[in-house]
Motif scaffolding. Structure first.
Motif, PDB file in Angstrom:
ATOM      1  N   ASP A 199       1.192   7.406  -6.035  1.00  0.00           N
ATOM      2  CA  ASP A 199       0.221   8.514  -6.084  1.00  0.00           C
ATOM      3  C   ASP A 199       0.904   9.861  -5.894  1.00  0.00           C
ATOM      4  O   ASP A 199       0.630  10.816  -6.609  1.00  0.00           O
ATOM      5  N   ARG A 233       1.859   1.959  -3.469  1.00  0.00           N
ATOM      6  CA  ARG A 233       0.794   2.671  -4.193  1.00  0.00           C
ATOM      7  C   ARG A 233       0.737   4.135  -3.762  1.00  0.00           C
ATOM      8  O   ARG A 233       0.483   5.031  -4.570  1.00  0.00           O
ATOM      9  N   ALA A 234       1.003   4.367  -2.472  1.00  0.00           N
ATOM     10  CA  ALA A 234       1.000   5.753  -1.973  1.00  0.00           C
ATOM     11  C   ALA A 234       2.128   6.551  -2.632  1.00  0.00           C
ATOM     12  O   ALA A 234       1.919   7.687  -3.072  1.00  0.00           O
ATOM     13  N   ARG A 245       0.847  -1.202   0.000  1.00  0.00           N
ATOM     14  CA  ARG A 245       0.000   0.000   0.000  1.00  0.00           C
ATOM     15  C   ARG A 245       0.882   1.253   0.000  1.00  0.00           C
ATOM     16  O   ARG A 245       0.539   2.265  -0.618  1.00  0.00           O
ATOM     17  N   ALA A 246       2.028   1.160   0.699  1.00  0.00           N
ATOM     18  CA  ALA A 246       2.968   2.300   0.684  1.00  0.00           C
ATOM     19  C   ALA A 246       3.508   2.509  -0.730  1.00  0.00           C
ATOM     20  O   ALA A 246       3.719   3.649  -1.154  1.00  0.00           O
ATOM     21  N   ALA A 296       3.927  11.066   0.475  1.00  0.00           N
ATOM     22  CA  ALA A 296       4.332   9.813   1.122  1.00  0.00           C
ATOM     23  C   ALA A 296       5.469  10.080   2.108  1.00  0.00           C
ATOM     24  O   ALA A 296       5.455   9.582   3.241  1.00  0.00           O
TER      25      ALA A 296
END
Lengths: 242, 375
Positions: free
Chosen positions: B257, B253-254, B250-251, B262
């Motif tokens: 983004d 993906r962060a 998930r990090a 982040a």
């Protein structure tokens, strides 16, 4: 102000983005634990740059930033988060492809063990976020994103929260909500340093204000004093809506 | 509207540069093959003993029989397309992850694909091999599976080295993305030439075994193809699980983004990017090895020939969206193979790129790319 009261100090900061071009030309600030500080000034005064330099996003060429007496000048953003500083940018302040819950999880990335506990605390401050925790952040409105951004920054239980123009781009009623929320967060014991274009509203809620002009701290006083200061009124606040 | 226009412009820019690069590669490899022909005259004919690892006959080098007709041929081409799409996805997902987390269109990604396959050949072949600049030949002759695993590990390590000593330094010095892209083109050519110099221009088979074929209803599938497909699906599911179900995923993906946000959230962006480079290089190596098994051989330019299709898949699925790369690869795989039922095989890549242009005209952000709300 005794030395023990001071949580964050910036001493004569000189900083800028491009080599040889300084935006800050000697900015200083002293913040006590639990204070709500407002930074105001005209466009181009260096308000956002000052805040970003405190958070290691702009390289400080001269001067020093200390947190609880420890030198934190030019530390990386992730190290500053570990030291207890949270930062909410003005724009692009959520992870759009992640859900609200995943955004909050990223806020607690360095303290994953306490994620659920912090989620409950944040749920008390922002109940609507918990109700919509599975919604993708990219589908939220500007005001809702601002709420997620603040909640994300609070997930690490920071000592100091830096807010870069939290009311920018919001409608007047949403701006009011944002200022009230900021005050509420501050009352939970978090020291808040806020840069704002809406100077009058900012000075109404803050304990002390700093007025920046051409990269230097021109004045500092309590919010109420600055609201009545003729020079500040003439230069930055104007007379409308006084 | 602004976002959509930007996406289209970026996609077109990437494609123009990719097309130029592939044309350049093709011209170079054609030249290389000519030189190689004169040096090793019997390589291309694949019949003499000079290159014993080459397939015994031309038919064995094809992934599937080509003499089917009617619906069988159509079904066979669908199956071939799905298999090729899955293998292409393995290579494309890494390209997409790197683009997502760093913004870099990495033109050297194709060479990671070739490197994995060539390295597996190096470890597995029973023929004498040598290291560049060392005039000593030796036989390693490892079994295929350990050889492949070792090759994947070395390829992953190369990804780590690349990021540690090249890309992270360029990022730290704030070198622009276009300049980084040019560096990646240079790196691609350097690695391509290095591999050609090392193993030559001939075709290399990872295993001398003849691949037995099974009939499943109206279609035929080779044993190696079945195993490759299974491994590809497992790897892609693993990547999906990592990105959605793990904190580090998930990090990732962060970071994809918004890297600055982040970092402001306490994520060590550089560590995540390094992990992505290792993953991307490893996945590309897996893709290269499985494609070499599927196609009964590989060559120094196997990845370079795939590069344009990888970019097509990543753009079609949605730039920087790893699941989009999977969907894009499946579409590209299907279109390239199925089009050969009606059109000349020479046109199959042109048809795939035509579909890409059509999809982008209708959906500029790609199939899975999402238009974000502004304000």
């Amino acid at each position: 102000m005794t030395k023990d009261d001071v949580i964050l100090r910036a001493d004569n900061l000189i900083a800028g983005y491009l080599p040889g071009v300084n935006i800050l030309n000697g900015c200083s600030m002293e913040v006590k634990k639990g204070e709500l500080i407002g930074i105001i000034g005209p466009n181009g005064a260096g308000k956002s740059t000052f805040l970003k330099s405190l958070f290691g996003l702009v390289n400080i060429r001269e001067g020093e930033v200390t947190l609880n007496g420890a030198n934190i000048t030019n530390l990386r953003a992730d190290e500053l988060v570990r030291h207890g500083i949270g930062f909410v940018p003005q724009t692009d302040n959520v992870f759009p492809s992640l859900t609200i819950e995943e955004n909050l999880e990223m806020g607690a990335y360095q303290a994953h063990a306490s994620f659920k506990k912090r989620l409950a605390v944040i749920g008390d401050l922002f109940p609507v976020l918990i109700d919509r925790r599975h919604q993708r952040a990219g589908s939220l409105s500007g005001g809702e994103r601002q709420m997620v951004a603040m909640a994300r920054a609070l997930m690490m239980d920071p000592q100091v929260l830096l807010l870069d123009e939290p009311s920018a781009g919001l409608s007047p009623d949403r701006q009011d909500e944002t200022f009230v929320r900021t005050r509420t967060i501050n009352r939970t014991g978090v020291t808040v340093i806020m840069v704002e274009q809406n100077a009058r509203r900012c000075l109404q809620i803050c304990d002390r204000g700093y007025v920046l002009d051409q990269g230097t701290t021109a004045y500092t006083a309590t919010g109420k004093e600055l609201l009545k200061d003729p020079k500040v009124i003439e230069l930055y606040l104007g007379t409308l809506g006084a | 509207m602004t976002i959509e226009r930007r996406t289209v412009v970026r996609a077109v820019l990437v494609f123009v540069v990719a097309a130029l690069a592939v044309t350049l590669f093709s011209a170079m490899t054609a030249q290389g093959a000519t030189v190689s022909d004169s040096a090793v005259s019997s390589d291309i004919s694949m019949t003499t003993t000079t290159v014993d690892i080459d397939p015994p006959d031309d038919a064995a080098s094809e992934p599937a029989p080509t003499s089917y007709s009617g619906s069988n041929r159509f079904l066979q081409s669908i199956v071939n397309g799905l298999v090729f799409g899955l293998l292409l996805a393995l290579a494309s997902v890494g390209l997409s992850l790197i683009y997502g987390t760093t913004g870099l269109s990495n033109f050297a990604h194709g060479e990671q694909v070739s490197f994995g396959a060539v390295l597996t050949y190096f470890f597995a072949t029973q023929q004498p091999v040598s290291l560049p600049m060392i005039p000593v030949s030796f036989v390693i002759g490892m079994p295929l599976v350990p050889a492949a695993l070792l090759a994947i590990a070395v390829a992953g390590a190369l990804g780590w080295v690349q990021d540690r000593y090249l890309w992270s330094r360029l990022r730290k010095r704030r070198v622009g993305l276009v300049q980084q892209m040019i560096v990646s083109i240079g790196l691609s050519l350097a690695i391509l030439n290095f591999i050609q110099w090392w193993v030559g221009g001939r075709r290399l088979r990872l295993t001398p075994d003849i691949d037995p074929r099974y009939q499943l209803g109206p279609v035929y599938l080779g044993e190696q193809t079945l195993i490759s497909t299974g491994i590809a699906i497992a790897c892609l599911l693993g990547v999906g699980f990592f990105l959605t179900q793990t904190r580090r995923g998930r990090a990732t993906r962060a970071v994809s983004d918004n890297p600055s946000l982040a970092a402001a959230s306490g994520i060590k962006v550089d560590s995540i990017v390094r992990l992505v480079w290792v993953m991307a290089a490893s996945l590309a190596a897996v893709g290269g090895i499985l494609l070499a098994l599927y196609e009964n051989g590989t060559a120094f330019d196997a990845g370079a020939r795939l590069l344009l299709l990888m970019f097509a898949a990543v753009t079609l699925g949605g730039l920087g969206h790893p699941f989009g790369a999977l969907v894009g690869s499946m579409v590209i795989g299907l279109v390239t193979e199925v089009s050969t039922v009606w059109l000349a095989p020479d046109l199959k890549y042109a048809v795939a790129l035509g579909i890409l242009i059509l999809v982008l005209l209708v959906r500029p952000q790609g199939i899975l790319g999402r238009a974000e709300r502004v304000g």
